[in-house]
Enzyme design. Structure first.
Site, PDB file in Angstrom:
ATOM      1  CB  THR A 138      -0.894  -0.005   1.252  1.00 53.90           C
ATOM      2  OG1 THR A 138      -1.611  -1.236   1.258  1.00 53.90           O
ATOM      3  CG2 THR A 138      -1.864   1.156   1.276  1.00 53.90           C
ATOM      4  CB  SER A 144      -8.765  -0.321  -2.976  1.00 51.30           C
ATOM      5  OG  SER A 144      -9.227  -0.156  -1.661  1.00 51.30           O
ATOM      6  CD  GLN A 330     -27.949  -9.188  27.826  1.00 47.58           C
ATOM      7  OE1 GLN A 330     -28.570  -8.153  27.579  1.00 47.58           O
ATOM      8  NE2 GLN A 330     -26.701  -9.155  28.234  1.00 47.58           N
ATOM      9  CB  THR A 422      -9.594  -1.190   6.644  1.00 43.66           C
ATOM     10  OG1 THR A 422     -10.761  -0.587   7.185  1.00 43.66           O
ATOM     11  CG2 THR A 422      -8.958  -0.271   5.623  1.00 43.66           C
ATOM     12  CD  GLU A 424      -3.853  -9.003   3.448  1.00 41.40           C
ATOM     13  OE1 GLU A 424      -4.223  -9.232   2.286  1.00 41.40           O
ATOM     14  OE2 GLU A 424      -2.680  -8.785   3.754  1.00 41.40           O
TER      15      GLU A 424
END
Ligand SMILES: CCCCCCCCCCCCCCCCC/C=C/C(=O)SCCNC(=O)CCNC(=O)[C@H](O)C(C)(C)COP(=O)(O)OP(=O)(O)OC[C@H]1O[C@@H](n2cnc3c(N)ncnc32)[C@H](O)[C@@H]1OP(=O)(O)O
Ligand SMILES: Cc1cc2nc3c(=O)[nH]c(=O)nc-3n(C[C@H](O)[C@H](O)[C@H](O)COP(=O)(O)OP(=O)(O)OC[C@H]3O[C@@H](n4cnc5c(N)ncnc54)[C@H](O)[C@@H]3O)c2cc1C
Length: 664
Positions: A138, A144, A330, A422, A424
């Site tokens: 990156t 991306s 719950q 986010t 990988e």
């Protein structure tokens, strides 16, 4: 502490063999024994204690991580641990560090993309940690869009070298873990240029720092990118920035399994597909799916134990108040998360098998299932990490106010885990990859190409477009074939509807962009179908242990029917089920919650987490929450003194001022 077990009354209710379930969770007796041994080894070693980590400043925190990583390596060598044992040990140390990237990406990249000679040269050095590697893909400007990376690797035929260069600010490498302060080497992704021609992005092994004094190689600028979300958490990792000013490396340091550059600078393609350059990401995405169940199980274990300890309202005649786990609201929030932990465990197991199968096929030059492996790893990485991050936050809320305390372990777990949505591959970008794969599969149906593997159901699309769900009673929702058909029909109908909408566009790429939000929904439906079907497959296996299969069945149907409830719009709008059948599914869900309730504590005990690994006062095995929470509060540095620092400068003068004003 050996003492009172405040959850003993819960454990006495258990209706199944917990030890047998521990083995199912671990995957095998071997995996259970090994992970159990490593967990205890780490928990009993004072060098690995985690208390107070969140209160450390960045420098102390980072140094502490270096100390632990060095100690872990020392123990690995002293005890002659196998690769598998060493992996478990690092896992239980439970602190993100440069070693994750070294073992998790640097080594796999060389193994997957390096030639035999490159592997022989670099892997022994990496295995002995004589070099420490990072994965530098990156950049500041692009993550991306891998094809948009700007770093260049230009071949110089005169010297038989590549010149690695960062031509712009946005080409600075940005994010790689371990890069900022530790790594001596990195796999650097750069645009290959030979004889003035571009040949796409490739990986290069580049030395970054001197092996003698750790100083950057001249021409390299390198540092940490700064603090990240949360206290402690991922700040133990030195995510880095890196620029190159015409750095020269020998030609044989380009990873050349996919493409070779000759002495003359000619590019020679091998028989493996170009996409293999992305192979390390496929490998890591597969491990991220397995890790999702681990992180989710941690949060669920904390929330379940605490929900059994915590009591609010409902006291009659001065008796005990109600355990919050007994409230249906719950249960309807917690039990689907418990079921998801098991569901992700089994789909992770299956994905590991798929990955191993693909790797063997690739070695035999069979590349046919690479697209499916890519779609499955991308889609399941996206599905499981999104669900897990959301679930950790839901578990925090399930623990009420105390969940917000760092002592609950949940804030740190969330902060460490959430970037998995986010890294990988951004989760939406990955779902778009799945959508491309699905649309391609649907478009090929007409040409007679039979879909296989996880898309085999699309081969029965005509039946699935017409089928009517065969549910008349709530019990009918406990039939695997009924559940499977509902999920297959929903996914198939969504895929076909999207494909029909796409066909209305003259330019398919325009259509894809315009319909991308709808396409992502189809990808989610397809991935959820995979998870449900792999859980159902698991139930067909011969699972030993009293009552174990029964519990797994309950969890499987909770997972599936809760999704049906949550995504009811899809199921109803595609006509897969009727509103009446949806209502019966809800009735069944409530009944399943009641059946899981007495087994809930044992089902989280089956994760076999030590208190050290859980790192949570609320999730303690013995349920002794309140005294320990009280004790923990006094450890806060603010409580070092009764009167706080700053009193004389700020509080006292203010009080005096008010006093004076009052007299006026
Ligand atoms: C309480 C405390 C708790 C403490 C817990 C402690 C635990 C500690 C553990 C935590 C440790 C976790 C370790 C994890 C560390 C994380 C490190 C992170 C690393 C990274 O992020 S590395 C960088 C990753 N980057 C990306 O993923 C980029 C995403 N982008 C892409 O993958 C691609 O570029 C793309 C998929 C978006 C494709 O782009 P594009 O459209 O341009 O496509 P291409 O032209 O490149 O390719 C088109 C065809 O290729 C196929 N394709 C694409 N990708 C692949 C692939 N990977 N494999 C196979 N095939 C692939 C496409 O499908 C296209 O095929 P077609 O047939 O032509 O359609
Ligand atoms: C903790 C952490 C560790 C990391 N470690 C590493 C590492 O070790 N090595 C490494 O190389 N990298 C690493 N990364 C980088 C990581 O891989 C990227 O951040 C990730 O791939 C996302 O890319 P991006 O940042 O460019 O996001 P962007 O693509 O800029 O995303 C921004 C937004 O745009 C949307 N978007 C982008 N493209 C599209 C599209 N085509 N269609 C629709 N929406 C789109 C996304 O969904 C998102 O909402 C790390 C990141 C983090 C957070």
């Amino acid at each position: 502490m050996k003492g009172v077990d405040h959850l003993a009354h819960e454990r006495n209710k258990t209706e199944f063999d917990v030890d047998a379930m521990k083995i199912v969770w671990a995957g095998s007796r071997h995996a259970f024994e090994l992970s159990d041994r490593m967990a205890r080894l780490v928990a009993s070693d004072p060098a690995f204690q985690k208390d107070g980590r969140i209160r450390l400043g960045r420098k102390e925190l980072f140094k502490n991580t270096l100390r632990k990583a060095a100690h872990a390596w020392k123990r690995i060598l002293e005890l002659h641990l196998t690769e598998e044992e060493a992996g478990w040990l690092r896992n239980f140390v439970d602190e993100p560090s440069f070693t994750d990237l070294h073992w998790g990406m640097f080594v796999p990249a060389i193994k997957g993309q390096g030639t035999d000679e490159q592997q022989q040269k670099w892997l022994p050095l990496a295995y002995k940690m004589q070099i420490i590697g990072s994965y530098a893909q990156t950049e500041l400007g692009h993550g991306s869009n891998v094809q948009g990376l700007e770093t260049t690797a230009t071949f110089d035929p005169e010297t038989d070298e590549f010149v690695i260069h960062s031509p712009t600010l946005t080409s600075s490498k940005w994010w790689p873990g371990g890069l900022g302060k530790v790594s001596t080497h990195a796999i650097v992704y750069a645009r290959l240029i030979t004889n003035g021609q571009e040949h796409g992005v490739h990986g290069f092994i580049v030395q970054l720092r001197s092996l003698d004094d750790h100083m950057p190689i001249p021409g390299i600028t390198i540092g940490d990118i700064g603090m990240k979300f949360g206290n402690g958490a991922y700040n133990t990792m030195d995510n880095g920035v890196l620029t190159f000013d015409h750095i020269r490396i020998p030609r044989n340091q380009m990873l050349m399994r996919v493409l070779q550059v000759t002495r003359e600078g000619k590019c020679v393609k091998s028989n493996v597909p170009r996409q293999l350059i992305y192979g390390t990401m496929v490998f890591v995405r597969q491990t991220i799916v397995a890790d999702a169940s681990t992180a989710l199980a941690r949060a669920v274990c904390i929330a379940t134990r605490y929900s059994a300890v915590r009591r609010q309202f409902g006291s009659q005649d001065g008796g005990m108040e109600t355990q919050v786990i007994d409230y249906k609201t719950q249960q309807s929030r917690l039990f689907p998360l418990l079921a998801s932990a098991y569901a992700f465990r089994f789909v992770g197991e299956w994905l590991k098998w798929l990955y191993t199968d693909v790797t063997q096929r690739l070695q035999a030059n069979d590349f046919s299932i690479l697209p499916e492996a890519h779609a499955c790893t991308a889609g399941l990485k996206s599905l499981t990490t999104t669900a897990t991050a959301d679930a950790i936050e839901e578990c925090r809320k399930l623990c009420g106010g105390h969940g917000y305390l760092c002592a609950s372990g949940l804030p740190e777990l969330f902060a460490v885990y959430v970037p998995a949505c986010t890294y990988e591959g951004d989760n939406v970008v990955l779902l778009l990859q799945v959508a491309r794969f699905l649309m391609k599969t649907v478009s090929q149906l007409g040409s007679g190409k039979k879909p296989v593997g996880t898309t085999a159901y699309l081969g029965r699309v005509q039946d699935l477009l017409q089928c009517c769900c065969d549910v008349q009673t709530a019990e009918d929702w406990l039939k695997p074939s009924v559940v499977l058909e509902a999920f297959e029909a929903r996914s198939a109908r969504m895929c076909v509807a999207r494909a029909q909408n796409l066909s209305k566009f003259e330019n398919p790429e325009d259509g894809f962009a315009e319909l991308s939000a709808d396409l992502v929904e189809a990808s989610v439906a397809h991935c959820q179908l995979i998870v449900v079907s792999k859980f159902i497959d698991k139930l067909q296996q011969d699972i030993p242990g009293k009552g174990v299969n029964r519990q797994l069945q309950n969890l499987c149907y909770i997972y599936a029917l809760n999704l049906l409830h949550k995504y009811l719009g899809d199921f109803l709008s595609t006509g897969c089920i009727t509103p009446k059948q949806a209502s019966l599914a809800n009735d069944q869900l409530r009944s399943l919650y009641s059946q899981i309730r007495p087994n809930a504590i044992a089902l989280v005990d089956a994760f076999n987490y030590t208190d050290h690994y859980l790192g949570s006062v609320l999730g303690r095995y013995d349920g002794n929450v309140y005294p320990k929470l009280y004790e923990e509060a006094w450890k806060d540095p603010l409580n070092d003194s009764v009167v706080p620092d700053g009193y004389h400068e700020y509080i006292h003068p203010m009080l005096k001022q008010q006093l004076r004003n009052a007299r006026l």
